[in-house]
Design a protein around this motif. Structure first.
Motif, mmCIF file in Angstrom:
data_model
loop_
_atom_site.group_PDB
_atom_site.id
_atom_site.type_symbol
_atom_site.label_atom_id
_atom_site.label_comp_id
_atom_site.label_asym_id
_atom_site.label_seq_id
_atom_site.Cartn_x
_atom_site.Cartn_y
_atom_site.Cartn_z
ATOM 1 N N GLN A 788 1.135 5.940 16.231
ATOM 2 C CA GLN A 788 0.057 6.919 16.051
ATOM 3 C C GLN A 788 -1.109 6.346 15.256
ATOM 4 O OE1 GLN A 788 1.128 10.118 12.985
ATOM 5 N NE2 GLN A 788 3.101 9.129 13.348
ATOM 6 N N PHE A 789 -0.856 5.293 14.476
ATOM 7 C CA PHE A 789 -1.918 4.721 13.649
ATOM 8 C C PHE A 789 -2.700 3.648 14.390
ATOM 9 C CE2 PHE A 789 1.263 6.322 10.642
ATOM 10 C CZ PHE A 789 0.472 7.270 10.013
ATOM 11 N N PHE A 790 -2.380 3.430 15.688
ATOM 12 C CA PHE A 790 -3.239 2.574 16.491
ATOM 13 C C PHE A 790 -4.541 3.297 16.798
ATOM 14 C CE2 PHE A 790 0.602 0.170 18.445
ATOM 15 C CZ PHE A 790 0.853 -0.372 17.201
ATOM 16 N N HIS A 791 -4.545 4.615 16.586
ATOM 17 C CA HIS A 791 -5.775 5.384 16.655
ATOM 18 C C HIS A 791 -6.281 5.468 15.215
ATOM 19 C CE1 HIS A 791 -4.045 6.311 20.471
ATOM 20 N NE2 HIS A 791 -3.059 6.981 19.902
ATOM 21 N N PRO A 792 -7.342 4.792 14.880
ATOM 22 C CA PRO A 792 -7.740 4.658 13.491
ATOM 23 C C PRO A 792 -7.834 5.971 12.748
ATOM 24 C CG PRO A 792 -8.992 3.181 14.823
ATOM 25 C CD PRO A 792 -8.204 4.023 15.769
ATOM 26 N N ILE A 793 -7.669 5.847 11.466
ATOM 27 C CA ILE A 793 -7.564 7.022 10.616
ATOM 28 C C ILE A 793 -8.635 6.934 9.528
ATOM 29 C CG2 ILE A 793 -5.845 5.884 9.148
ATOM 30 C CD1 ILE A 793 -4.509 8.639 8.900
ATOM 31 N N ASP A 794 -9.238 8.047 9.240
ATOM 32 C CA ASP A 794 -10.262 8.086 8.196
ATOM 33 C C ASP A 794 -9.683 8.812 6.980
ATOM 34 O OD1 ASP A 794 -12.677 7.709 6.964
ATOM 35 O OD2 ASP A 794 -13.616 9.472 7.842
ATOM 36 N N PHE A 795 -10.031 8.356 5.803
ATOM 37 C CA PHE A 795 -9.568 9.033 4.604
ATOM 38 C C PHE A 795 -10.591 8.852 3.487
ATOM 39 C CE2 PHE A 795 -7.939 4.721 4.132
ATOM 40 C CZ PHE A 795 -8.142 4.427 2.794
ATOM 41 N N THR A 796 -10.497 9.733 2.521
ATOM 42 C CA THR A 796 -11.386 9.672 1.353
ATOM 43 C C THR A 796 -10.530 9.725 0.094
ATOM 44 O OG1 THR A 796 -13.133 10.827 2.578
ATOM 45 C CG2 THR A 796 -13.317 10.792 0.170
ATOM 46 N N ILE A 797 -10.829 8.861 -0.867
ATOM 47 C CA ILE A 797 -10.119 8.837 -2.151
ATOM 48 C C ILE A 797 -11.005 9.462 -3.223
ATOM 49 C CG2 ILE A 797 -9.141 7.360 -3.946
ATOM 50 C CD1 ILE A 797 -7.414 7.526 -1.477
ATOM 51 N N LEU A 798 -10.441 10.426 -3.954
ATOM 52 C CA LEU A 798 -11.179 11.139 -4.988
ATOM 53 C C LEU A 798 -10.360 11.174 -6.272
ATOM 54 C CD1 LEU A 798 -12.057 14.225 -2.762
ATOM 55 C CD2 LEU A 798 -13.609 12.357 -3.260
ATOM 56 N N GLU A 799 -11.029 11.355 -7.379
ATOM 57 C CA GLU A 799 -10.396 11.679 -8.660
ATOM 58 C C GLU A 799 -9.284 10.709 -9.047
ATOM 59 O OE1 GLU A 799 -8.979 15.662 -8.447
ATOM 60 O OE2 GLU A 799 -10.850 16.436 -7.651
ATOM 61 N N ILE A 800 -9.592 9.419 -9.084
ATOM 62 C CA ILE A 800 -8.593 8.444 -9.540
ATOM 63 C C ILE A 800 -8.321 8.689 -11.027
ATOM 64 C CG2 ILE A 800 -8.115 5.986 -9.857
ATOM 65 C CD1 ILE A 800 -9.957 5.449 -7.464
ATOM 66 N N HIS A 801 -7.025 8.775 -11.377
ATOM 67 C CA HIS A 801 -6.664 9.081 -12.759
ATOM 68 C C HIS A 801 -5.310 8.447 -13.083
ATOM 69 C CE1 HIS A 801 -4.948 12.248 -10.182
ATOM 70 N NE2 HIS A 801 -3.937 12.249 -11.034
ATOM 71 N N PRO A 802 -4.971 8.294 -14.366
ATOM 72 C CA PRO A 802 -3.692 7.671 -14.738
ATOM 73 C C PRO A 802 -2.514 8.435 -14.150
ATOM 74 C CG PRO A 802 -5.131 7.864 -16.635
ATOM 75 C CD PRO A 802 -5.780 8.645 -15.546
ATOM 76 N N GLY A 803 -1.512 7.689 -13.671
ATOM 77 C CA GLY A 803 -0.310 8.305 -13.128
ATOM 78 C C GLY A 803 0.854 8.144 -14.084
ATOM 79 N N SER A 804 2.060 8.428 -13.605
ATOM 80 C CA SER A 804 3.248 8.308 -14.454
ATOM 81 C C SER A 804 3.519 6.860 -14.831
ATOM 82 C CB SER A 804 4.464 8.894 -13.732
ATOM 83 O OG SER A 804 4.644 8.267 -12.466
ATOM 84 N N ASP A 805 3.116 5.915 -13.946
ATOM 85 C CA ASP A 805 3.213 4.486 -14.250
ATOM 86 C C ASP A 805 1.826 4.013 -14.674
ATOM 87 O OD1 ASP A 805 3.325 1.718 -14.264
ATOM 88 O OD2 ASP A 805 4.632 1.594 -12.511
ATOM 89 N N PRO A 806 1.658 3.533 -15.916
ATOM 90 C CA PRO A 806 0.329 3.128 -16.397
ATOM 91 C C PRO A 806 -0.337 2.078 -15.512
ATOM 92 C CG PRO A 806 1.914 3.190 -18.198
ATOM 93 C CD PRO A 806 2.700 3.366 -16.953
ATOM 94 N N LYS A 807 0.488 1.278 -14.804
ATOM 95 C CA LYS A 807 -0.070 0.225 -13.950
ATOM 96 C C LYS A 807 -0.445 0.726 -12.560
ATOM 97 C CE LYS A 807 2.607 -3.413 -16.258
ATOM 98 N NZ LYS A 807 3.601 -4.495 -16.067
ATOM 99 N N LYS A 808 -0.090 1.976 -12.261
ATOM 100 C CA LYS A 808 -0.313 2.503 -10.916
ATOM 101 C C LYS A 808 -1.016 3.856 -11.007
ATOM 102 C CE LYS A 808 3.760 0.227 -8.924
ATOM 103 N NZ LYS A 808 5.035 0.439 -8.194
ATOM 104 N N PRO A 809 -2.327 3.871 -10.891
ATOM 105 C CA PRO A 809 -3.053 5.148 -11.000
ATOM 106 C C PRO A 809 -2.784 6.059 -9.797
ATOM 107 C CG PRO A 809 -4.534 3.379 -10.353
ATOM 108 C CD PRO A 809 -3.229 2.725 -10.694
ATOM 109 N N ASP A 810 -2.893 7.346 -10.028
ATOM 110 C CA ASP A 810 -2.816 8.330 -8.962
ATOM 111 C C ASP A 810 -4.227 8.708 -8.531
ATOM 112 O OD1 ASP A 810 -0.092 8.342 -9.009
ATOM 113 O OD2 ASP A 810 0.122 10.254 -10.059
ATOM 114 N N ALA A 811 -4.316 9.360 -7.369
ATOM 115 C CA ALA A 811 -5.605 9.826 -6.869
ATOM 116 C C ALA A 811 -5.359 10.956 -5.876
ATOM 117 C CB ALA A 811 -6.380 8.688 -6.205
#
Length: 866
Positions: A788-811
């Motif tokens: 299904q991903f051979f049909h390209p997919i569009d996405f938007t990333i918003l509100e990047i912020h610290p996650g439960s792992d300090p080295k891996k932010p959530d968004a």
């Protein structure tokens, strides 16, 4: 009618016939953006709906923010207008011929400007999306207008409104006003999310010709609890109504145009003769054949004793339940149930043989007087793949079928899943007075099959003709119909040669269960004018627009089966009407001009065509590890990844391409020792099966051995071999103890990486990774967990912020009009370094890819490797 909130990019857009009006709100909420008003204003006059969706938002923050307006429209609808008003300045959309709009769009893209998006999204809807940046303390108003003729089904006109604002909205309202000159008999409004408290918020009134529905919950009434900020408005809001029918039909004449509604009641139902032609090829194995059996058993419960029926099954061979059509006696129905319960899959797909056997059987039944002379005959064919046994050329099949049926019975083609050549099924059905319908491979597929049967299970008339004086009428829409079904309605429209003519006589003919139907009806414009003195319910020249809507819809339908000069003429006529009446159709686009940073941005709103995608193909996709799926998104210079958590032994469909014939499935294995305390068990791909049904090739790969089956010949290899094998349609390269490369024909290349662990490792086992290169060589109909991903997919990333792992932010990720919490992380790419791998950054989607995948991950579980 349908409503939603959306983001803008280019696409191609086809709305398909359906019997509902949809409204779907899907409000993408961004920190600092408040949607303070949302209103859906729908006016329905003589079944023709004019819908205006207005949404107002304000940026209460001190920095610019992006807001999305997403509207999920019914596939039968035509957009007629869109505008944005930002700080008092209105930026309109204009409708142009597709190629003209495309050039304007490409000019905008060349400047690096963003664009608009309308794309296929669901069974009955298409998504329209616009995004715009709003300056601090600024407001924006979105307004979208679309129109649609409501279809009658099961005795009701239905307006289906999907409501999901995703936040509390201060001023939220749905208002529906209905005006029917025949008078309204009943009016219903209900919602899946309606609680006892909200029940009283729905205001419903109707009397004589007018109906009104209002739903306007306060902020407190929208809350899930007294002090909650979550919205209770999440589900379906449905309006149903019907009209008074003192006569079989109703004629309305306004300003030189007329519309004729024909829906007789209280007629005896015709006996029917139905042949079910069912695909039992190997690709139907597992869930699909189980759901087919389930649906057929329920259908057998509904077949009436006066009906005749039979089952024809096609795999590599064609076989029938009985040699002739059988009367639906209780004894025969019991025998049929036993037969259906024993249906299993086998072989390939002799579609031509199956459907021709059905036609021959119906012809023989009529010629031998085995079925009642006054009866309705139909063929319902179900397939999930493409013909590959016997005659496999689809154009040849269409020609043979059309010649054999000779217009005597309608053919209904049901395409199960995404592997079918839907355009072939649609064209063949339309050439034979039927229609095609896609059956979606979800948990309710059996209900979809049964639901379609219910639509055609009660024929009341055959060979219906509505004849109008040729010297008085021009530009008539379709006026002859093979069957009329109980609870439905026939609609014919046209225009007078003399605009001043004020009366019309219609000759109606049809064949009923007991005798022929024949009568003449007459109407004059003065009667219609009296009915329409309530001008507040009228939107423009509504009967003229209804005529244009029907005409365009039918021209586009005829165009599907046409060729050469006929197709060119139909295209030109449909395009001319689309531009004149400002409808977004497959031949036109709406160009949206919107501001950003003092520069214009152009976007295109197009109707998507069923089964087609308009984006650039992804460059590579890969699966490795637990199993980790990594999706490259080149236009974002980024990647999305997710895991699938399933039990060992589960087989997942990764790729299924009906055009190239390629299917890839993978079987999971687990760790040697099960950790009962762990919530999720580690799993990996321990076996991969790659098949090409067109070449009759199968490749089975495990960490121990590699088996190539070419027809009846089988060759075995081990990972200790270094092999380069080239033969017709196949290139296989085994790089000793590292990987293998497979290329079938001129299609995509597949790389399988061998991961070996220490043989005495107490926990882990050897496993496999899969990588797909040149995915653009696969067709646009490719689907599957990965396909299904051979049909390209569009996405938007918003509100990047610290996650439960300090080295891996959530968004927050906005994708497919879903708002997901994602985590920035890394996955290993083992193509160039099978031992250590290279770290690839990606946005990780939790919960088995929920919100990213089409459906849910369990939809992709199949019964076997091949």
């Amino acid at each position: 009618m349908t409503l939603m909130l959306v983001s803008v990019t280019a696409s191609s857009f086809f709305f398909f016939f359906y019997f509902f009006i949809f409204l779907f709100f899907d409000l993408q909420v961004v920190n600092g953006i408040e949607i303070y008003s949302m209103k859906i204003d729908s006016k329905v006059t003589s079944r023709f709906a004019h819908n205006v969706i207005t949404s107002r938002a304000v940026n209460r923050g001190n920095v610019p923010k992006e807001v999305f307006f997403d509207v999920e429209l019914p596939k039968t609808a035509f957009i007629t207008n869109f505008s944005m008003t930002i700080d008092g300045v209105t930026y309109p959309g204009t409708i142009k011929e597709k190629e003209v709009a495309k050039k304007q769009y490409e000019k905008a893209v060349s400047k690096g400007q963003t664009a608009g998006l309308v794309k296929a999204s669901g069974r009955k809807t298409e998504k329209f999306t616009v995004s715009v940046n709003i300056a601090a303390a600024s407001k924006v108003t979105f307004e979208l207008t679309y129109e649609e003729l409501l279809k009658r089904q099961f005795g009701k006109y239905e307006m289906f409104i999907k409501v999901k604002p995703k936040q509390l909205v201060k001023d939220f309202e749905i208002e529906v006003n209905i005006f029917e000159p025949q008078g309204i008999t009943d009016l219903e409004a209900e919602g899946t999310f309606i609680t006892n408290d909200l029940q009283n918020v729905i205001q419903k009134t109707f009397s004589d010709k007018k109906g009104h529905i209002s739903f306007k919950p306060t902020l407190d009434q929208q809350r899930t609890c007294a002090n909650c900020s979550q919205s209770l408005l999440d589900g379906d809001f449905i309006v149903k109504y019907d009209v008074k029918r003192t006569t079989p039909d109703n004629l309305q004449i306004v300003n030189g145009y007329f519309v004729h509604f024909f829906a007789p009641t209280n007629l005896p139902k015709l006996p029917k003769n139905v042949i079910f032609v069912i695909d039992i090829s190997g690709s139907m194995a597992g869930r699909e054949i189980v759901q087919t059996r389930e649906a057929l058993l329920k259908i057998l419960d509904d077949i009436k004793e006066d009906d005749f029926f039979n089952f024809i099954l096609f795999g590599s061979e064609v076989r029938t339940w009985r040699e002739t059509l059988i009367k639906a006696t209780p004894e025969n129905l019991d025998e049929a149930r036993k037969f259906v319960q024993g249906i299993n899959t086998e072989g390939m797909t002799n579609l031509h043989g199956g459907i021709m056997r059905g036609i021959d059987m119906l012809n023989a039944a009529h010629e031998g007087n085995l079925v009642p002379k006054r009866s309705a005959s139909i063929i319902i064919m179900l397939t999930d793949g493409q013909p590959n046994v016997g005659i496999s050329n689809t154009e040849d099949i269409q020609a043979h079928v059309k010649k054999a049926i000779e217009g005597k019975y309608p053919l209904y083609n049901l395409g199960f899943g995404y592997g079918v050549d839907y355009s072939f099924l649609e064209k063949m059905a339309l050439e034979n007075k039927g229609l095609a319908r896609r059956i979606y491979p979800d948990s309710d597929a059996a209900l979809q099959l049964q639901g379609f049967y219910d639509e055609v299970s009660n024929p009341m008339l055959t060979d219906v003709e509505l004849n109008y004086p040729e010297n008085e009428i021009s530009d008539l829409t379709r006026n002859s119909f093979k069957h009329f079904y109980d609870g439905s309605e026939i609609v014919v429209a046209g225009r007078f040669i003399d605009n001043n003519q004020n009366s019309l006589t219609v000759d109606v003919r049809g064949e009923g269960a007991n005798d022929a139907l024949s009568y003449t009806t007459k109407q004059d414009a003065e009667q219609t004018a009296k009915a329409f003195q309530e001008q507040e319910y009228i939107f423009g020249e509504y009967i003229e627009r209804l005529w244009a809507y029907l005409t365009i819809e039918q021209l586009l339908e005829k165009r599907i089966a046409a060729t050469g000069e006929e197709k060119e003429n139909l295209t030109a006529e449909a395009l001319d009407l689309s531009l004149k009446y400002k409808f977004v159709t497959p031949l036109t686009s709406m160009v949206v001009t919107k501001p950003e940073e003092n520069d214009n941005q152009d976007g295109i709103a197009d109707k998507p065509i069923e089964g087609m995608d308009i984006f650039t193909i992804l460059l590579s996709l890969r699966i490795d590890g637990d199993p980790h799926f990594i999706i490259s998104v080149p236009q974002k210079d980024d990647a999305i990844c997710f895991n699938i958590n399933e039990n060992p032994g589960a087989v997942l469909n990764l790729i299924k391409d009906p055009v190239t014939g390629i299917t890839i499935n993978g079987e999971l294995i687990g760790d040697k020792i099960v950790n009962n305390d762990a919530k999720i068990q580690n799993t990996y791909f321990g076996k991969l099966g790659i098949a090409n049904k067109h070449l009759d090739l199968k490749l089975t790969v495990t960490p121990e051995k590699i088996t190539l089956q070419n027809g009846n010949e089988q060759t075995g290899f081990t990972w200790l071999d270094s092999v380069t094998l080239q033969q017709e349609g196949l290139t296989l390269i085994i790089n000793r103890k590292k990987n293998l490369v497979l290329k079938m024909g001129s299609g995509a290349s597949f790389v399988i990486v061998l991961h070996q662990v220490w043989k005495k490792h107490p926990l882990h086992q050897d496993f496999l990774g899969l990588y797909i290169l040149e995915s653009d060589k696969l067709s646009e109909q490719t689907h599957g967990l990965l396909g299904q991903f051979f049909h390209p997919i569009d996405f938007t990333i918003l509100e990047i912020h610290p996650g439960s792992d300090p080295k891996k932010p959530d968004a927050t990720m906005i994708v497919k009009n879903n708002e997901l919490t994602v985590t920035r992380g890394w996955q290993k790419d083992y193509r160039t370094d099978p031992t250590h791998g290279l770290d690839v950054p990606c946005w990780f989607v939790h919960n088995n890819g929920a919100g990213l995948l089409d459906g849910v991950h369990t939809d992709y579980i199949v019964s076997s490797l091949f």
